[in-house]
Design an enzyme around this catalytic site. Sequence first.
Site, PDB file in Angstrom:
ATOM      1  N   HIS A 136      -9.413  -6.931  -6.286  1.00 13.90           N
ATOM      2  CA  HIS A 136      -7.972  -7.308  -6.710  1.00 13.90           C
ATOM      3  C   HIS A 136      -7.849  -6.760  -7.885  1.00 13.90           C
ATOM      4  O   HIS A 136      -8.556  -6.338  -8.584  1.00 13.90           O
ATOM      5  CB  HIS A 136      -8.403  -8.904  -7.034  1.00 13.90           C
ATOM      6  N   ASP A 213     -16.553 -10.861  -8.864  1.00 17.40           N
ATOM      7  CA  ASP A 213     -15.219 -11.599  -8.557  1.00 17.40           C
ATOM      8  C   ASP A 213     -15.260 -12.496  -7.494  1.00 17.40           C
ATOM      9  O   ASP A 213     -15.130 -12.176  -6.544  1.00 17.40           O
ATOM     10  CB  ASP A 213     -14.111 -10.692  -8.545  1.00 17.40           C
ATOM     11  N   GLN A 216     -12.267 -15.875  -4.843  1.00 17.37           N
ATOM     12  CA  GLN A 216     -11.939 -16.308  -3.417  1.00 17.37           C
ATOM     13  C   GLN A 216     -13.353 -16.796  -2.548  1.00 17.37           C
ATOM     14  O   GLN A 216     -13.425 -17.301  -1.502  1.00 17.37           O
ATOM     15  CB  GLN A 216     -11.092 -15.156  -2.336  1.00 17.37           C
ATOM     16  N   LYS A 239      -7.779 -22.410  -7.654  1.00 15.01           N
ATOM     17  CA  LYS A 239      -8.141 -22.121  -6.520  1.00 15.01           C
ATOM     18  C   LYS A 239      -9.059 -23.025  -5.933  1.00 15.01           C
ATOM     19  O   LYS A 239      -9.461 -23.142  -4.774  1.00 15.01           O
ATOM     20  CB  LYS A 239      -8.677 -20.568  -6.305  1.00 15.01           C
ATOM     21  N   CYS A 377      -1.786  -8.271  -4.832  1.00 14.20           N
ATOM     22  CA  CYS A 377      -2.561  -7.825  -5.887  1.00 14.20           C
ATOM     23  C   CYS A 377      -3.727  -7.041  -5.471  1.00 14.20           C
ATOM     24  O   CYS A 377      -4.799  -6.883  -6.269  1.00 14.20           O
ATOM     25  CB  CYS A 377      -2.953  -8.736  -7.025  1.00 14.20           C
TER      26      CYS A 377
END
Length: 419
Positions: A136, A213, A216, A239, A377
């Site tokens: 991202h 990261d 997600q 999220k 993104c």
Amino acid sequence: MKIIDTSIQPRKIQTNSMEKFRADFPILKLKINDKPLIYLDSAASSQMPQVVIDRLVHYQTAQHANINRAVYYLSEIATSEYEGARHKLQKFINAREDREVIFTSGTTDSINLVMHGYGRKFIKAGDEIILTTLEHHSNIVPWQMLAEETGAKIRIVPINDKGELLIDAYEKLFNKRTKFVGLIHVSNALGTINPIKQMIAFAHLHHVPVLIDGAQAAPHIKVDVQDLDCDFYAFSAHKLCGPTGVGMLYGKAAQLEAMQPFKGGGDMIASVTFEKTTYNVIPHKFEAGTPPIAAAIGFGAAIDYLSTIGMDKIHLYELDLLNYATELINDIPGVHIVGNAINKTAVLSFVVDGIHPHDIGTLLNQEGIAVRTGHHCAQPVMQRFNIPATSRASFAFYNNKLEVDALIAGIRKVQKVFL
Ligand code: PMP
């Protein structure tokens, strides 16, 4: 290096076993354009269950004051609830200690903290930082800024046509100059689950720290930072059924202690004189100023909620939805899924011959269906597939197969309008 597939394989589960949780989300009762809302954009932001909304209201109506230092009742209770939320996160990701969990404003802020706190202190001209094509923008741009400032170089791990990282190429990127690795756990654009445990182990053979990261991944699969052995792990509350404005950074205590602070101000200091300031211990060294107290407590409530359902159960249910949706979408002539990795979370990025993704999003909205369209993104991913954008349906445990059916009918309807 051999890649061991550690993901949970799909198996038949009762779809309606999760139906009861759907009722916890008041927003899902909305009608949009006179049609029931079908919310398929949880990868951008998930929705919030009533218990989290109630927790925020309770905090604001009965517990709010600024935290730390004050000795009066409200400040003590707010401090203890805020620290309680930190403890919930420590348990959720299986960190060794609470002080390894830092509240930030979100994943982007967490990554910037590591860039400033670790990168600006330890990465020098000629050093190399490994990132992947799947990142991202929030795990690209901060490192580019650092590279520009220091003269460090960025090396990129390529992907194959399914959207999977090429692990051999990753391993070949390592050399004496490699000083840092930034890896996305799950791709927001394609849903690919990367084999990060093995990739972290390989980086550690070269004594290189790894930032994950997890924006997600944390909402969909169980994360155990000790098992992964990552140095840093970042995600955002919004999220994971929590509020916006808050997220977290996990860091191994030794790494965090060695780093310089990112932001200066109140609370992050031990003592201040005009001659010299000394810094507070972790995690406070990285939490300058009044933190997002209410949001952090809401984050804690969201973690409680998800933990009650169980992340493994959520993952299995969502895989079932993904498989169902993948099969149906593949049956529509002229529709192509972008990202067909073997290990995926419930993200379906697709393109439709002859129709721009924005037109698909606009027409689906008329059916009450919320999907995201654009580059997500992740422009390097779009460049890799030579497309400007995709439409992306992303599922959460509060979605169901009827909503998948509605999406499929919606796409067919859009095709009829355009073709
Ligand atoms: N990384 C990934 C993989 C994401 O999907 C997102 C959000 N789309 C981010 C980072 C940034 O998260 P935030 O905007 O909450 O900082």
